[in-house]
Design a protein around this motif. Structure first.
Motif, PDB file in Angstrom:
ATOM      1  N   LEU A 128      49.740  30.152  33.341  1.00  0.00           N
ATOM      2  CA  LEU A 128      50.140  31.181  32.371  1.00  0.00           C
ATOM      3  C   LEU A 128      49.440  32.503  32.656  1.00  0.00           C
ATOM      4  CD1 LEU A 128      51.627  32.091  29.816  1.00  0.00           C
ATOM      5  CD2 LEU A 128      49.714  31.158  28.483  1.00  0.00           C
ATOM      6  N   VAL A 129      48.136  32.480  32.875  1.00  0.00           N
ATOM      7  CA  VAL A 129      47.416  33.733  33.117  1.00  0.00           C
ATOM      8  C   VAL A 129      47.893  34.387  34.407  1.00  0.00           C
ATOM      9  CG1 VAL A 129      45.339  32.918  34.353  1.00  0.00           C
ATOM     10  CG2 VAL A 129      45.172  34.868  32.812  1.00  0.00           C
ATOM     11  N   ALA A 130      48.285  33.587  35.389  1.00  0.00           N
ATOM     12  CA  ALA A 130      48.800  34.164  36.641  1.00  0.00           C
ATOM     13  C   ALA A 130      50.116  34.888  36.397  1.00  0.00           C
ATOM     14  CB  ALA A 130      48.978  33.059  37.685  1.00  0.00           C
ATOM     15  N   TYR A 131      50.976  34.323  35.581  1.00  0.00           N
ATOM     16  CA  TYR A 131      52.252  34.972  35.299  1.00  0.00           C
ATOM     17  C   TYR A 131      52.089  36.174  34.369  1.00  0.00           C
ATOM     18  CZ  TYR A 131      55.095  31.771  37.937  1.00  0.00           C
ATOM     19  OH  TYR A 131      55.671  31.085  38.970  1.00  0.00           O
ATOM     20  N   LEU A 132      51.086  36.138  33.518  1.00  0.00           N
ATOM     21  CA  LEU A 132      50.824  37.288  32.635  1.00  0.00           C
ATOM     22  C   LEU A 132      50.204  38.461  33.374  1.00  0.00           C
ATOM     23  CD1 LEU A 132      49.373  35.451  29.512  1.00  0.00           C
ATOM     24  CD2 LEU A 132      51.577  36.650  29.633  1.00  0.00           C
ATOM     25  N   ASN A 133      49.617  38.192  34.528  1.00  0.00           N
ATOM     26  CA  ASN A 133      48.915  39.226  35.293  1.00  0.00           C
ATOM     27  C   ASN A 133      49.375  39.204  36.749  1.00  0.00           C
ATOM     28  OD1 ASN A 133      46.640  40.201  33.349  1.00  0.00           O
ATOM     29  ND2 ASN A 133      46.721  37.973  33.136  1.00  0.00           N
ATOM     30  N   PRO A 134      50.608  39.620  36.979  1.00  0.00           N
ATOM     31  CA  PRO A 134      51.133  39.570  38.357  1.00  0.00           C
ATOM     32  C   PRO A 134      50.390  40.535  39.278  1.00  0.00           C
ATOM     33  CG  PRO A 134      52.623  40.792  36.927  1.00  0.00           C
ATOM     34  CD  PRO A 134      51.550  40.213  36.055  1.00  0.00           C
ATOM     35  N   ARG A 135      50.415  40.172  40.556  1.00  0.00           N
ATOM     36  CA  ARG A 135      49.795  41.027  41.577  1.00  0.00           C
ATOM     37  C   ARG A 135      50.520  42.362  41.619  1.00  0.00           C
ATOM     38  NH1 ARG A 135      50.634  37.887  45.832  1.00  0.00           N
ATOM     39  NH2 ARG A 135      52.600  38.869  46.215  1.00  0.00           N
ATOM     40  N   ARG A 136      49.775  43.403  41.721  1.00  0.00           N
ATOM     41  CA  ARG A 136      50.383  44.752  41.809  1.00  0.00           C
ATOM     42  C   ARG A 136      50.530  45.158  43.261  1.00  0.00           C
ATOM     43  NH1 ARG A 136      50.029  47.545  36.470  1.00  0.00           N
ATOM     44  NH2 ARG A 136      48.951  46.041  35.180  1.00  0.00           N
ATOM     45  N   ALA A 137      51.617  45.867  43.536  1.00  0.00           N
ATOM     46  CA  ALA A 137      51.892  46.312  44.922  1.00  0.00           C
ATOM     47  C   ALA A 137      50.927  47.370  45.361  1.00  0.00           C
ATOM     48  CB  ALA A 137      53.319  46.831  45.013  1.00  0.00           C
TER      49      ALA A 137
END
Length: 137
Positions: A128-137
């Motif tokens: 869940l935390v990974a999907y709430l905080n996606p990697r930014r380009a």
């Protein structure tokens, strides 16, 4: 700490509380009820201390958000979340319940369930935390 951090922290706090209730309030309730008066507090006594459970959930939700955001990798979001959840389980759940088992009179069967269910809970929270905080380009 941007808006995404605060939203993620709140969502993670709610998810932590809900999954914690599912694991400990539902899945393990019958096991815990056999220990009331010896190892576990009565429901009335525990209810009077529930504000501390909220504090613990807030700490978990915001700590997981903060730590995850410090080291977002380049892998797939799902894989990063699973990896992070496993790391959190090894840092928190596994040592916590092993220590409790040593210092309390907790039956091994319950400890095994705690280890399994709460480790899965941390992996789900990691995803869940990974999907709430996606990697930014």
């Amino acid at each position: 700490m941007d808006k995404r951090f605060w939203i993620s922290g709140v969502v993670m706090t709610i998810a932590t509380a809900l999954l914690g209730f599912f694991v400990h309030g539902l899945l393990l309730a019958d096991d815990y009820n056999t220990l009331v008066g010896s190892v576990m507090r009565s429901q009335e006594e525990a209810n009077g201390m529930m504000h501390w459970m909220l504090v613990a959930d807030v700490c978990t939700g915001f700590a997981m958000t903060w730590i995850y955001r410090q080291g977002i990798g380049t892998g797939a979001t799902l894989a990063q979340g699973i990896r992070f959840g496993i790391a959190v389980a090894f840092l928190t759940v596994i040592p916590q319940f092993l220590i409790y088992w040593v210092v309390t009179n907790m039956p091994a069967a319950i400890v095994h369930k705690q280890l399994l269910f709460d480790s899965v809970r941390m992996i789900l929270l990691g995803v869940l935390v990974a999907y709430l905080n996606p990697r930014r380009a």
